[in-house]
Design an enzyme around this catalytic site. Structure first.
Site, PDB file in Angstrom:
ATOM      1  N   LYS A  46      -0.398   1.932 -12.654  1.00 29.28           N
ATOM      2  CA  LYS A  46       0.454   2.972 -12.057  1.00 29.28           C
ATOM      3  C   LYS A  46       0.669   2.615 -10.594  1.00 29.28           C
ATOM      4  O   LYS A  46      -0.249   2.731  -9.779  1.00 29.28           O
ATOM      5  CB  LYS A  46      -0.185   4.364 -12.141  1.00 29.28           C
ATOM      6  CG  LYS A  46       0.858   5.455 -11.845  1.00 29.28           C
ATOM      7  CD  LYS A  46       0.284   6.768 -11.399  1.00 29.28           C
ATOM      8  CE  LYS A  46       0.022   6.825  -9.930  1.00 29.28           C
ATOM      9  NZ  LYS A  46       1.229   6.655  -9.066  1.00 29.28           N
ATOM     10  N   GLU A  61     -11.158   0.651  -3.680  1.00 29.46           N
ATOM     11  CA  GLU A  61     -10.855   0.080  -2.361  1.00 29.46           C
ATOM     12  C   GLU A  61     -10.194   1.181  -1.553  1.00 29.46           C
ATOM     13  O   GLU A  61      -9.038   1.534  -1.807  1.00 29.46           O
ATOM     14  CB  GLU A  61      -9.923  -1.127  -2.497  1.00 29.46           C
ATOM     15  CG  GLU A  61     -10.471  -2.249  -3.347  1.00 29.46           C
ATOM     16  CD  GLU A  61     -11.694  -2.908  -2.745  1.00 29.46           C
ATOM     17  OE1 GLU A  61     -11.927  -2.763  -1.523  1.00 29.46           O
ATOM     18  OE2 GLU A  61     -12.440  -3.554  -3.492  1.00 29.46           O
ATOM     19  N   CYS A  68      -4.986  -1.269   5.211  1.00 31.56           N
ATOM     20  CA  CYS A  68      -6.310  -0.640   5.090  1.00 31.56           C
ATOM     21  C   CYS A  68      -7.264  -1.149   6.170  1.00 31.56           C
ATOM     22  O   CYS A  68      -8.055  -0.398   6.724  1.00 31.56           O
ATOM     23  CB  CYS A  68      -6.889  -0.872   3.718  1.00 31.56           C
ATOM     24  SG  CYS A  68      -6.946  -2.612   3.269  1.00 31.56           S
ATOM     25  N   GLU A 122      -8.771   8.222   9.641  1.00 30.20           N
ATOM     26  CA  GLU A 122      -7.840   7.105   9.449  1.00 30.20           C
ATOM     27  C   GLU A 122      -6.429   7.612   9.752  1.00 30.20           C
ATOM     28  O   GLU A 122      -5.953   8.558   9.126  1.00 30.20           O
ATOM     29  CB  GLU A 122      -7.920   6.616   7.993  1.00 30.20           C
ATOM     30  CG  GLU A 122      -7.018   5.436   7.734  1.00 30.20           C
ATOM     31  CD  GLU A 122      -7.041   4.984   6.269  1.00 30.20           C
ATOM     32  OE1 GLU A 122      -6.927   5.837   5.366  1.00 30.20           O
ATOM     33  OE2 GLU A 122      -7.151   3.764   6.041  1.00 30.20           O
TER      34      GLU A 122
HETATM   35  P1  NAD Z   1      -3.221   7.541  -2.083  1.00 36.76           P
HETATM   36  O1  NAD Z   1      -4.665   7.685  -2.319  1.00 36.76           O
HETATM   37  O2  NAD Z   1      -2.437   8.719  -1.655  1.00 36.76           O
HETATM   38  O3  NAD Z   1      -2.476   7.007  -3.401  1.00 36.76           O
HETATM   39  C1  NAD Z   1      -2.835   5.794  -4.027  1.00 36.76           C
HETATM   40  C2  NAD Z   1      -2.444   5.847  -5.489  1.00 36.76           C
HETATM   41  O4  NAD Z   1      -3.223   6.837  -6.147  1.00 36.76           O
HETATM   42  C3  NAD Z   1      -0.992   6.212  -5.745  1.00 36.76           C
HETATM   43  O5  NAD Z   1      -0.500   5.429  -6.799  1.00 36.76           O
HETATM   44  C4  NAD Z   1      -1.095   7.682  -6.133  1.00 36.76           C
HETATM   45  O6  NAD Z   1      -0.025   8.124  -6.941  1.00 36.76           O
HETATM   46  C5  NAD Z   1      -2.391   7.700  -6.902  1.00 36.76           C
HETATM   47  N1  NAD Z   1      -3.061   9.009  -6.990  1.00 36.76           N
HETATM   48  C6  NAD Z   1      -3.017  10.037  -6.103  1.00 36.76           C
HETATM   49  N2  NAD Z   1      -3.792  11.062  -6.540  1.00 36.76           N
HETATM   50  C7  NAD Z   1      -4.334  10.668  -7.725  1.00 36.76           C
HETATM   51  C8  NAD Z   1      -5.232  11.277  -8.644  1.00 36.76           C
HETATM   52  N3  NAD Z   1      -5.736  12.495  -8.455  1.00 36.76           N
HETATM   53  N4  NAD Z   1      -5.579  10.584  -9.747  1.00 36.76           N
HETATM   54  C9  NAD Z   1      -5.113   9.326  -9.954  1.00 36.76           C
HETATM   55  N5  NAD Z   1      -4.253   8.705  -9.122  1.00 36.76           N
HETATM   56  C10 NAD Z   1      -3.879   9.357  -8.003  1.00 36.76           C
HETATM   57  O7  NAD Z   1      -3.065   6.324  -1.059  1.00 36.76           O
HETATM   58  P2  NAD Z   1      -1.733   5.769  -0.385  1.00 36.76           P
HETATM   59  O8  NAD Z   1      -1.254   6.767   0.615  1.00 36.76           O
HETATM   60  O9  NAD Z   1      -0.805   5.284  -1.442  1.00 36.76           O
HETATM   61  O10 NAD Z   1      -2.283   4.455   0.386  1.00 36.76           O
HETATM   62  C11 NAD Z   1      -2.840   4.491   1.651  1.00 36.76           C
HETATM   63  C12 NAD Z   1      -4.350   4.503   1.564  1.00 36.76           C
HETATM   64  O11 NAD Z   1      -4.781   3.369   0.818  1.00 36.76           O
HETATM   65  C13 NAD Z   1      -5.038   4.381   2.915  1.00 36.76           C
HETATM   66  O12 NAD Z   1      -6.136   5.250   2.953  1.00 36.76           O
HETATM   67  C14 NAD Z   1      -5.511   2.920   2.942  1.00 36.76           C
HETATM   68  O13 NAD Z   1      -6.597   2.677   3.789  1.00 36.76           O
HETATM   69  C15 NAD Z   1      -5.852   2.708   1.511  1.00 36.76           C
HETATM   70  N6  NAD Z   1      -5.851   1.278   1.196  1.00 36.76           N
HETATM   71  C16 NAD Z   1      -7.066   0.656   1.013  1.00 36.76           C
HETATM   72  C17 NAD Z   1      -7.114  -0.730   0.750  1.00 36.76           C
HETATM   73  C18 NAD Z   1      -8.423  -1.455   0.562  1.00 36.76           C
HETATM   74  O14 NAD Z   1      -8.432  -2.615   0.119  1.00 36.76           O
HETATM   75  N7  NAD Z   1      -9.570  -0.845   0.888  1.00 36.76           N
HETATM   76  C19 NAD Z   1      -5.921  -1.462   0.682  1.00 36.76           C
HETATM   77  C20 NAD Z   1      -4.708  -0.793   0.876  1.00 36.76           C
HETATM   78  C21 NAD Z   1      -4.690   0.584   1.119  1.00 36.76           C
END
Ligand code: NAD
Length: 498
Positions: free
Chosen positions: A187, A263, A298, A397
Site C-alpha cells: 500500500k 522504520e 526520515c 519531528e
Molecule cells: P504516515 O505514518 O502518515 O503514513 C505512512 C503510510 O502508512 C501511508 O501509506 C499511510 O496511508 C499508512 N497508514 C496511516 N495510518 C495507518 C494505519 N492506521 N494502518 C495502516 N497504515 C496506515 O507517514 P508519512 O507522513 O507518509 O511519512 C512521513 C513519516 O515517515 C515521517 O515520520 C518520517 O520520519 C517517516 N519515515 C521514516 C523512514 C525510516 O527509514 N525510518 C523513512 C522515510 C520516512
C-alpha cells in the site's frame, strides 16, 4: 532532464492485483480521493480507496500465487534472474518513471532520473543477490541426530510505504521480501500512489508470476488498517511516522500475532566541533542534510549542535547557503528546493516555527511560506536559534526544512544534547579528532552514526533503522533480507533401532 509539461505525463490510477490493473468498482470508489501535485497544488488524478473486500481480494490472490506459482519453490537463482530483469526494465523506463515520480511527489525530476530510479533498480539487484545465500544452518546436535534450521519465506507480506521518496521507500520494503520468496501486497501512500504501479507492471513483463506483487490503493485508516488485520498477512513491513507505527503494531498484535519491521520518525542531530578541518565543507554538509527533499527525509539532520567557538560563524554561513536555494516545481530543471508534500503539512511546519518564536526562539533564516502564485507548498529553509532542549521544535519531528541550533562547550555536553529522549534514527559527528568521533559514535543512541559526512552512500550493505521510538528492525543490508525469512527447525533421528 529538461523541463517538461506535467499535464502530458500519462497517469494510471488503479489497484494492481493478480497481475492486472483493477479500477475502482463504482464511480464513487474509483475517485474516492483527490491526488494533488505538491508543486502547484493541482488535482491531477482521483484515487480508488480499497475497502476490506478489495484488500481481501488482493491478499487472497497473493496467497494463491505464493502457494501455486513457482516463486517460493523455484531455484533461488531463477528468482534472482527475474528480479535482475525487472531492475533492467526499470532502468530502461527511467525517463517516464522519473517524470511520473516528479509530478506527484516532492522529488525533482532530475534527481529522480539520476538517483531515485537507478537506486531503486540497483536495490532490487542487491536483494536478488541474497536469494541463494541464506538457507539455514546445521545445528550441533548429538551424533545420531541431524538438526537443521531451514530458512523459509513467510507467505504474504504487507508493505506500507510513506510519501517522501515513493519509489525508493517502496523498493526497500518490497525487494527483500520478494527476493526471499514471499508474495507482497503493497500500500503506497495515498499522496504518492502512482509511480509504484509502473514498477508492478514491469515486474510482470520481467517474468514475475501474476499475484506475487500486488498494490492496493487507499488511505491508512481504511485500506492500511484492513491490510494489517488480514488473517493471511504473516508480516507487516512499514515505513512512516512513529504514531502510525504504533497503531500498526497494535493491529498486528490483535490480529495475528504478526511480525513487524518498523522504520519510523527521527530527530537527528548534527554535532559540529570547532576543530573541523574545513568549516565551509561542514556547513555545506549540514545544509544539505536539512534541505534535501525540503527536509522531508526520515534521517534529516534537524538539530545542529555546534561548539561555541565557531557557532556564530557557522550559523551565518548556513543562512547564506540557505539563501542560495531556489524553490521551484519538480519539473523545472533549475529548482534546488523541493515543495512540501501538501499545504496542510506546510501549515503544520509553520505552526511549530511560530510557536518556537513565540517561546523565545530567534529566526536566523527563513520562517515562512515562499509565495509562488499558485497552490504549491514551498517553505523557506529555516534556522531556529536560541532554542533549548525542552522546546517543541527540538523535541518533535518537524519533517520540513527547519533546523534548530544548540550551542555547547565540552564533549560531555555535546553528547547529552545529541541524545534525544525519544528518537534514535541517525546522527552526524564532525570533528578532526578520531578518538572523540568514536566516543561520540559509541555514546549516541541511534541506529546510524555518520562521522565527517551525513547521509547514506549508495552502499546497500549498510543497514538503516532506528533505536528507541525510531523503529524496530532494519531496511537494507543482510539484516533486511533476513527479516523476510522465518526459520523452521527440523530434527532427524537417524540411528533409532526398532
Ligand atoms: P504516515 O505514518 O502518515 O503514513 C505512512 C503510510 O502508512 C501511508 O501509506 C499511510 O496511508 C499508512 N497508514 C496511516 N495510518 C495507518 C494505519 N492506521 N494502518 C495502516 N497504515 C496506515 O507517514 P508519512 O507522513 O507518509 O511519512 C512521513 C513519516 O515517515 C515521517 O515520520 C518520517 O520520519 C517517516 N519515515 C521514516 C523512514 C525510516 O527509514 N525510518 C523513512 C522515510 C520516512
Amino acid at each position: 532532464m529538461e523541463r517538461f509539461d506535467p499535464d502530458q505525463v500519462a497517469v494510471r490510477s488503479a489497484h494492481f492485483i493478480g497481475g492486472q490493473f483493477i479500477e475502482g468498482s463504482s464511480e464513487d470508489s474509483a475517485n474516492a480521493m483527490d491526488v494533488r501535485r505538491p508543486s502547484d497544488g493541482r488535482v491531477y488524478a482521483g484515487l480508488p480507496v480499497a475497502d476490506a473486500d478489495m484488500v481481501d481480494r488482493a491478499v487472497q490472490d497473493a496467497w494463491r500465487a505464493f502457494k501455486t506459482s513457482d516463486w517460493a519453490r523455484c531455484a533461488p537463482r531463477d528468482r534472482a534472474r527475474i528480479l535482475r530483469r525487472w531492475a533492467d526494465l526499470i532502468e530502461a523506463d527511467a525517463h517516464y518513471l522519473a517524470r511520473l515520480e516528479a509530478i506527484g511527489s516532492t522529488r525533482p525530476a532530475k534527481d529522480a532520473l539520476s538517483w531515485d530510479v537507478p537506486f531503486t533498480a540497483e536495490g532490487i539487484r542487491f536483494f536478488a543477490e541474497w536469494a541463494d545465500k541464506i538457507g539455514g544452518d546445521v545445528a550441533p546436535t548429538r551424533s545420531d541426530h541431524l538438526g537443521m534450521t531451514i530458512a523459509e519465506p513467510y507467505g504474504v507480506i504487507a508493505a506500507i510505504a510513506p510519501w517522501n521518496l515513493p519509489l525508493v521507500m517502496a523498493s526497500w520494503k518490497v525487494a527483500p521480501a520478494l527476493a526471499a520468496g514471499n508474495a507482497v501486497v503493497l500500500k503506497p501512500s495515498e499522496m504518492t500512489p502512482f509511480s509504484v504501479l509502473r514498477l508492478a507492471e514491469l515486474a510482470i513483463e520481467a517474468g514475475m508470476p501474476k499475484g506475487i506483487f500486488n498494490i492496493v490503493q487507499g488511505d491508512g485508516r481504511v485500506t492500511g488498517d484492513a491490510l494489517c488485520r488480514h488473517s493471511r498477512i504473516a508480516k507487516v513491513t512499514f515505513t512512516g511516522s512513529t504514531t502510525t507505527g504504533a497503531a500498526i503494531m497494535a493491529a498486528c498484535a490483535q490480529n495475528g500475532t504478526k511480525s513487524v519491521t518498523l522504520e519510523l520518525g527521527g530527530k537527528s542531530p548534527q554535532v559540529v566541533f570547532a576543530d573541523v578541518p574545513d568549516l565551509e565543507k561542514t556547513v555545506r554538509t549540514v545544509a544539505r542534510a536539512i534541505t534535501l527533499n525540503a527536509g522531508q527525509v526520515c534521517v534529516a539532520g534537524s538539530r545542529l549542535i555546534v561548539q561555541r567557538a565557531v557557532a556564530d560563524q557557522f550559523v551565518e554561513r548556513l543562512a547564506a547557503i540557505f539563501s542560495e536555494l531556489r524553490a521551484g516545481s519538480t519539473w523545472e530543471p533549475d529548482s534546488t528546493m523541493s515543495p512540501i508534500i501538501s499545504l496542510r503539512e506546510m501549515e503544520r511546519i509553520d505552526g511549530v516555527v511560530r510557536r518556537a518564536v513565540a517561546a523565545g526562539g530567534r529566526l536566523a533564516a527563513g520562517g515562512g511560506r515562499i509565495a509562488t502564485g499558485n497552490e504549491g507548498a514551498f517553505y523557506q529553509p529555516t534556522i531556529l536559534a536560541g532554542i533549548d532542549a525542552g522546546m517543541e521544535a527540538v523535541k518533535t519531528e518537524i519533517f520540513g526544512p527547519v533546523i534548530t541550533v544548540q550551542v555547547f562547550d565540552g564533549e560531555d555536553e555535546a553528547l547529552a544534547l545529541a541524545d534525544h529522549p525519544d528518537y534514535g534514527l541517525a546522527a552526524g559527528v564532525h570533528t578532526a579528532d578520531i578518538g572523540r568521533a568514536l566516543r561520540m559514535a559509541r555514546g549516541i543512541e541511534a541506529g546510524t552514526v555518520w562521522i565527517n559526512r551525513y547521509g547514506r552512500t549508495s552502499d546497500f550493505v549498510i543497514p538503516t533503522g532506528g533505536y528507541k521510538r525510531s523503529g524496530i528492525g532494519k531496511d537494507l543490508g543482510r539484516q533486511a533480507y533476513e527479516a523476510n525469512l522465518r526459520y523452521k527447525s527440523v530434527l532427524v533421528d537417524f540411528m533409532q533401532e526398532s
